[in-house]
Design a protein around this motif. Structure first.
Motif, PDB file in Angstrom:
ATOM      1  N   ILE A  70       0.861  -1.184   0.000  1.00 32.14           N
ATOM      2  CA  ILE A  70       0.000   0.000   0.000  1.00 32.14           C
ATOM      3  C   ILE A  70       0.899   1.237   0.000  1.00 32.14           C
ATOM      4  CG2 ILE A  70      -0.201   0.040   2.531  1.00 32.14           C
ATOM      5  CD1 ILE A  70      -3.090   1.065   2.151  1.00 32.14           C
ATOM      6  N   SER A  71       0.498   2.243  -0.740  1.00 36.04           N
ATOM      7  CA  SER A  71       1.241   3.493  -0.783  1.00 36.04           C
ATOM      8  C   SER A  71       0.256   4.622  -1.070  1.00 36.04           C
ATOM      9  CB  SER A  71       2.344   3.447  -1.851  1.00 36.04           C
ATOM     10  OG  SER A  71       1.792   3.265  -3.134  1.00 36.04           O
ATOM     11  N   ARG A  72       0.723   5.835  -0.890  1.00 39.49           N
ATOM     12  CA  ARG A  72      -0.140   6.979  -1.162  1.00 39.49           C
ATOM     13  C   ARG A  72       0.679   8.129  -1.700  1.00 39.49           C
ATOM     14  NH1 ARG A  72      -3.068   8.426   4.201  1.00 39.49           N
ATOM     15  NH2 ARG A  72      -3.867  10.188   2.973  1.00 39.49           N
ATOM     16  N   ASP A  73       0.008   8.969  -2.451  1.00 39.84           N
ATOM     17  CA  ASP A  73       0.601  10.188  -2.983  1.00 39.84           C
ATOM     18  C   ASP A  73      -0.324  11.319  -2.579  1.00 39.84           C
ATOM     19  OD1 ASP A  73       1.512  12.339  -4.453  1.00 39.84           O
ATOM     20  OD2 ASP A  73       1.925  11.158  -6.235  1.00 39.84           O
ATOM     21  N   ASN A  74       0.077  12.041  -1.562  1.00 40.19           N
ATOM     22  CA  ASN A  74      -0.788  13.113  -1.055  1.00 40.19           C
ATOM     23  C   ASN A  74      -0.852  14.308  -2.011  1.00 40.19           C
ATOM     24  OD1 ASN A  74      -1.452  11.634   1.187  1.00 40.19           O
ATOM     25  ND2 ASN A  74      -0.033  12.685   2.568  1.00 40.19           N
ATOM     26  N   THR A  75       0.083  14.413  -2.936  1.00 31.76           N
ATOM     27  CA  THR A  75       0.001  15.491  -3.925  1.00 31.76           C
ATOM     28  C   THR A  75      -1.021  15.164  -5.007  1.00 31.76           C
ATOM     29  OG1 THR A  75       1.753  14.608  -5.355  1.00 31.76           O
ATOM     30  CG2 THR A  75       2.427  16.032  -3.525  1.00 31.76           C
ATOM     31  N   GLU A  76      -1.280  13.864  -5.189  1.00 28.71           N
ATOM     32  CA  GLU A  76      -2.241  13.416  -6.190  1.00 28.71           C
ATOM     33  C   GLU A  76      -3.551  12.939  -5.568  1.00 28.71           C
ATOM     34  OE1 GLU A  76      -1.981  13.584  -9.450  1.00 28.71           O
ATOM     35  OE2 GLU A  76       0.058  14.410  -9.416  1.00 28.71           O
ATOM     36  N   ASN A  77      -3.640  12.998  -4.235  1.00 29.53           N
ATOM     37  CA  ASN A  77      -4.843  12.550  -3.520  1.00 29.53           C
ATOM     38  C   ASN A  77      -5.225  11.121  -3.912  1.00 29.53           C
ATOM     39  OD1 ASN A  77      -4.916  15.050  -2.347  1.00 29.53           O
ATOM     40  ND2 ASN A  77      -6.685  15.779  -3.479  1.00 29.53           N
ATOM     41  N   THR A  78      -4.236  10.267  -3.963  1.00 31.37           N
ATOM     42  CA  THR A  78      -4.459   8.905  -4.428  1.00 31.37           C
ATOM     43  C   THR A  78      -3.746   7.908  -3.512  1.00 31.37           C
ATOM     44  OG1 THR A  78      -4.630   9.678  -6.715  1.00 31.37           O
ATOM     45  CG2 THR A  78      -4.234   7.330  -6.390  1.00 31.37           C
ATOM     46  N   VAL A  79      -4.414   6.796  -3.277  1.00 26.62           N
ATOM     47  CA  VAL A  79      -3.803   5.677  -2.568  1.00 26.62           C
ATOM     48  C   VAL A  79      -3.776   4.490  -3.525  1.00 26.62           C
ATOM     49  CG1 VAL A  79      -5.989   4.912  -1.538  1.00 26.62           C
ATOM     50  CG2 VAL A  79      -3.824   4.303  -0.455  1.00 26.62           C
ATOM     51  N   TYR A  80      -2.736   3.682  -3.400  1.00 21.63           N
ATOM     52  CA  TYR A  80      -2.527   2.564  -4.292  1.00 21.63           C
ATOM     53  C   TYR A  80      -2.418   1.256  -3.514  1.00 21.63           C
ATOM     54  CZ  TYR A  80      -1.027   6.410  -7.293  1.00 21.63           C
ATOM     55  OH  TYR A  80      -0.969   7.589  -8.002  1.00 21.63           O
ATOM     56  N   LEU A  81      -2.744   0.180  -4.201  1.00 14.49           N
ATOM     57  CA  LEU A  81      -2.486  -1.142  -3.667  1.00 14.49           C
ATOM     58  C   LEU A  81      -1.844  -1.964  -4.784  1.00 14.49           C
ATOM     59  CD1 LEU A  81      -2.803  -2.942  -1.134  1.00 14.49           C
ATOM     60  CD2 LEU A  81      -4.864  -3.879  -2.217  1.00 14.49           C
ATOM     61  N   GLN A  82      -0.548  -2.178  -4.666  1.00 14.49           N
ATOM     62  CA  GLN A  82       0.168  -3.017  -5.621  1.00 14.49           C
ATOM     63  C   GLN A  82       0.042  -4.456  -5.164  1.00 14.49           C
ATOM     64  OE1 GLN A  82       1.901  -2.201  -8.544  1.00 14.49           O
ATOM     65  NE2 GLN A  82       1.981  -4.435  -8.787  1.00 14.49           N
ATOM     66  N   MET A  83      -0.498  -5.285  -6.021  1.00 17.91           N
ATOM     67  CA  MET A  83      -0.750  -6.686  -5.676  1.00 17.91           C
ATOM     68  C   MET A  83       0.066  -7.580  -6.597  1.00 17.91           C
ATOM     69  SD  MET A  83      -4.866  -6.554  -5.021  1.00 17.91           S
ATOM     70  CE  MET A  83      -5.253  -6.333  -6.747  1.00 17.91           C
ATOM     71  N   ASN A  84       1.004  -8.289  -6.015  1.00 21.15           N
ATOM     72  CA  ASN A  84       1.856  -9.202  -6.767  1.00 21.15           C
ATOM     73  C   ASN A  84       1.591 -10.645  -6.341  1.00 21.15           C
ATOM     74  OD1 ASN A  84       3.120  -6.954  -7.966  1.00 21.15           O
ATOM     75  ND2 ASN A  84       4.662  -6.859  -6.348  1.00 21.15           N
ATOM     76  N   SER A  85       2.035 -11.570  -7.154  1.00 21.90           N
ATOM     77  CA  SER A  85       1.882 -13.001  -6.842  1.00 21.90           C
ATOM     78  C   SER A  85       0.451 -13.323  -6.436  1.00 21.90           C
ATOM     79  CB  SER A  85       2.858 -13.403  -5.728  1.00 21.90           C
ATOM     80  OG  SER A  85       4.188 -13.123  -6.091  1.00 21.90           O
ATOM     81  N   LEU A  86      -0.476 -12.862  -7.220  1.00 19.20           N
ATOM     82  CA  LEU A  86      -1.893 -13.033  -6.870  1.00 19.20           C
ATOM     83  C   LEU A  86      -2.288 -14.496  -6.866  1.00 19.20           C
ATOM     84  CD1 LEU A  86      -3.270  -9.955  -8.752  1.00 19.20           C
ATOM     85  CD2 LEU A  86      -3.736 -10.479  -6.349  1.00 19.20           C
ATOM     86  N   LYS A  87      -3.170 -14.802  -5.947  1.00 23.76           N
ATOM     87  CA  LYS A  87      -3.678 -16.158  -5.769  1.00 23.76           C
ATOM     88  C   LYS A  87      -5.181 -16.165  -5.995  1.00 23.76           C
ATOM     89  CE  LYS A  87      -0.265 -16.944  -2.087  1.00 23.76           C
ATOM     90  NZ  LYS A  87      -0.087 -17.330  -0.655  1.00 23.76           N
ATOM     91  N   PRO A  88      -5.752 -17.306  -6.341  1.00 27.21           N
ATOM     92  CA  PRO A  88      -7.213 -17.354  -6.522  1.00 27.21           C
ATOM     93  C   PRO A  88      -7.971 -16.872  -5.285  1.00 27.21           C
ATOM     94  CG  PRO A  88      -6.220 -19.313  -7.463  1.00 27.21           C
ATOM     95  CD  PRO A  88      -5.107 -18.556  -6.768  1.00 27.21           C
ATOM     96  N   GLU A  89      -7.419 -17.098  -4.110  1.00 24.79           N
ATOM     97  CA  GLU A  89      -8.106 -16.664  -2.885  1.00 24.79           C
ATOM     98  C   GLU A  89      -8.061 -15.158  -2.673  1.00 24.79           C
ATOM     99  OE1 GLU A  89      -5.734 -19.034  -3.152  1.00 24.79           O
ATOM    100  OE2 GLU A  89      -4.355 -18.981  -1.431  1.00 24.79           O
ATOM    101  N   ASP A  90      -7.306 -14.439  -3.510  1.00 30.83           N
ATOM    102  CA  ASP A  90      -7.322 -12.980  -3.448  1.00 30.83           C
ATOM    103  C   ASP A  90      -8.496 -12.384  -4.224  1.00 30.83           C
ATOM    104  OD1 ASP A  90      -3.758 -13.084  -3.820  1.00 30.83           O
ATOM    105  OD2 ASP A  90      -4.881 -12.692  -1.971  1.00 30.83           O
TER     106      ASP A  90
END
Length: 121
Positions: A70-90
């Protein structure tokens, strides 16, 4: 309240990656901790990750540690969720939320509409 709009969901094969974004508008974005939650069919809403107002503190549910960021950019008013190695249970509908620091959904009073993540095996 803060208005939140998620994007970036989709269909991905197991082992693949997606990056979710959540754009905020309304009140001052940097006043809020931001969280990601998810709800799979037939299951309760589940905490995924939270980041504090500055980005200096983060917390994850155990099942995604080492795979999601999880990360955020307060200058862009945006939060991110980078999801790697995704599994079916995700696979779930992922929601971003704005509120106070913590893992309980009761701490968050603004929610997005959700974005679907589907993971094929």
């Amino acid at each position: 309240q803060v208005q939140l709009v998620e994007s970036g969901g989709g269909l991905v094969q197991a082992g693949g990656s997606l990056r979710l974004s959540c754009a905020a508008s309304g009140r001052t974005f940097s006043n809020y901790a931001m969280g990601w939650f998810r709800r799979a069919p037939g299951k309760e809403r589940e905490f995924v990750a939270v980041i504090n107002w500055s980005g200096g503190s983060v917390r994850y549910v155990g099942s995604v540690k080492g795979r999601f960021t999880i990360s955020r950019d307060n200058t862009e008013n945006t939060v991110y969720l980078q999801m790697n190695s995704l599994k079916p249970e995700d696979a779930a509908v992922y929601y971003c939320a704005a509120g106070a620091w913590g893992t309980s959904p009761n701490l968050f009073d603004s929610w997005g509409q959700g974005t679907q993540v589907t993971v094929s095996s």
